[in-house]
Design a protein around this motif. Structure first.
Motif, short mmCIF file in Angstrom:
data_model
loop_
_atom_site.label_atom_id
_atom_site.label_comp_id
_atom_site.label_asym_id
_atom_site.label_seq_id
_atom_site.Cartn_x
_atom_site.Cartn_y
_atom_site.Cartn_z
N UNK A 61 0.86 -1.08 -0.05
CA UNK A 61 -0.16 -0.07 -0.05
C UNK A 61 0.83 1.33 -0.05
N UNK A 62 2.18 1.42 -0.14
CA UNK A 62 3.13 2.25 0.18
C UNK A 62 4.33 2.45 -0.84
N UNK A 63 4.93 3.49 -0.85
CA UNK A 63 6.01 3.66 -1.63
C UNK A 63 7.09 2.70 -0.87
N UNK A 64 8.03 2.11 -1.43
CA UNK A 64 9.15 1.25 -0.92
C UNK A 64 10.01 2.30 -0.03
N UNK A 65 10.19 3.49 -0.06
CA UNK A 65 11.12 4.13 0.31
C UNK A 65 10.72 4.58 1.78
N UNK A 66 9.38 4.16 1.90
CA UNK A 66 8.74 4.21 3.52
C UNK A 66 9.58 3.20 4.29
N UNK A 67 9.65 2.05 3.97
CA UNK A 67 10.63 1.06 4.50
C UNK A 67 11.88 1.30 4.89
N UNK A 68 12.61 1.98 3.66
CA UNK A 68 13.90 2.15 3.88
C UNK A 68 13.95 3.28 4.96
N UNK A 69 13.10 4.24 5.04
CA UNK A 69 13.30 5.52 5.93
C UNK A 69 12.98 5.07 7.31
N UNK A 70 12.11 4.01 7.50
CA UNK A 70 11.75 3.22 8.94
C UNK A 70 12.88 2.61 9.31
N UNK A 71 13.64 1.71 8.68
CA UNK A 71 14.54 1.14 8.84
C UNK A 71 15.67 1.88 9.41
N UNK A 72 16.05 2.96 8.96
CA UNK A 72 17.07 4.13 9.31
C UNK A 72 16.71 4.87 10.42
N UNK A 73 15.44 5.19 10.53
CA UNK A 73 15.10 5.86 11.55
C UNK A 73 15.10 4.99 12.66
N UNK A 74 14.64 3.71 12.79
CA UNK A 74 14.62 2.98 14.09
C UNK A 74 16.11 2.76 14.55
N UNK A 75 17.05 2.75 13.78
CA UNK A 75 18.44 2.59 14.05
C UNK A 75 18.79 3.77 14.52
N UNK A 76 18.73 4.97 14.23
CA UNK A 76 18.96 5.99 14.72
C UNK A 76 18.34 6.46 16.16
N UNK A 77 17.05 6.39 16.14
CA UNK A 77 16.19 6.75 17.35
C UNK A 77 16.19 5.56 18.44
#
Length: 250
Positions: A61-77
């Motif tokens: 249901x979403x652009x694939x970039x959303x997944x990549x952003x969540x992976x990166x944000x989760x690591x940072x936050x």
């Protein structure tokens, strides 16, 4: 577009549902404030490349970039990762697997053009090494699936690859665990047949990741490891709810 002041503390799937890709991009930029200018430039360059390579890709249901952003944000936050190479590799963790020819062509010259199998993977990793350094390329290589034997169960081969590859690369474990969390804990945000197929694919990996995250050489703090173990428990609960037969009433 304006976002709420509490964007920095919202769960990432809530951001996705309410604000979509623009909200995740805004959250990513908030996390970048913890880094110096040179690091922010590298991370932005990696995001731009990921956005270009995956521009036409979708995840249900979403652009694939959303997944990549969540992976990166989760690591940072949540994981408190400040190693820029690791976050860059997180943003690009599917680039070689999904778009090796496009990535190789981005360098021009003799790497451009069609490639097959291992040649395509090697050419794409070489481009990442040129752009972001050999360590980033090595980390992306560690989380890139190889060509599988068509005569064997692909999910079994996937689990074997994960266990063997991450055994050698402690920082790649961090990327892959964030990826798994997005796919596993986030399975309830999927729709259609992919709900069941994802649960079947990822459930056997819970004990594998539990072992990997608790190893002494996994470069995360004790509180972060406890957080991840809680997420693995949550993933298992969700897999059980999807796959296990409910008890019969007496």
């Amino acid at each position: 577009m304006e976002f709420p002041a509490y964007l920095a503390t919202m769960p990432m799937h809530a951001i996705t549902e309410i604000h979509g890709e623009p909200g995740l991009l805004a959250r990513f930029r908030l996390e970048l404030r913890a880094f110096d200018e040179a690091a922010r430039e590298r991370l932005t360059a990696a995001l731009d490349l990921a956005a270009e390579l995956h521009r036409d890709d979708r995840r249900v249901r979403e652009p694939y970039l959303n997944h990549l952003l969540r992976v990166a944000i989760r690591m940072m936050h949540h994981y408190q990762v400040r190693d820029v190479d690791v976050i860059v590799a997180g943003l690009l963790h599917d680039a070689v697997e999904d778009h090796p020819d496009e990535l190789a062509a981005a360098s021009g010259g003799e790497r451009a053009g069609a490639h097959d199998g291992e040649d395509a993977t090697a050419a794409a990793l070489a481009v990442l090494a040129e752009r972001f350094g050999p360590r980033v390329a090595r980390l992306v290589g560690a989380v890139t699936n190889p060509a599988y034997d068509p005569g064997r169960d692909k999910h079994v081969q996937y689990r074997e690859h994960v266990a063997a590859s991450l055994d050698r690369e402690p920082w790649a474990r961090v990327i892959k665990i964030s990826d798994f969390t997005d796919n596993g804990v986030g399975v309830i945000h999927t729709v259609g047949p992919k709900v069941t197929s994802s649960a079947r694919k990822y459930r056997p990996l819970v004990p594998v990741y539990r072992d990997l995250v608790t190893r002494p050489d996994t470069p995360l703090s004790a509180p972060v490891k406890e957080h991840i173990l809680g997420q693995l428990d949550l993933a298992e609960e969700r897999f059980s709810a999807i796959l296990d037969e409910p008890p019969h009433p007496n």
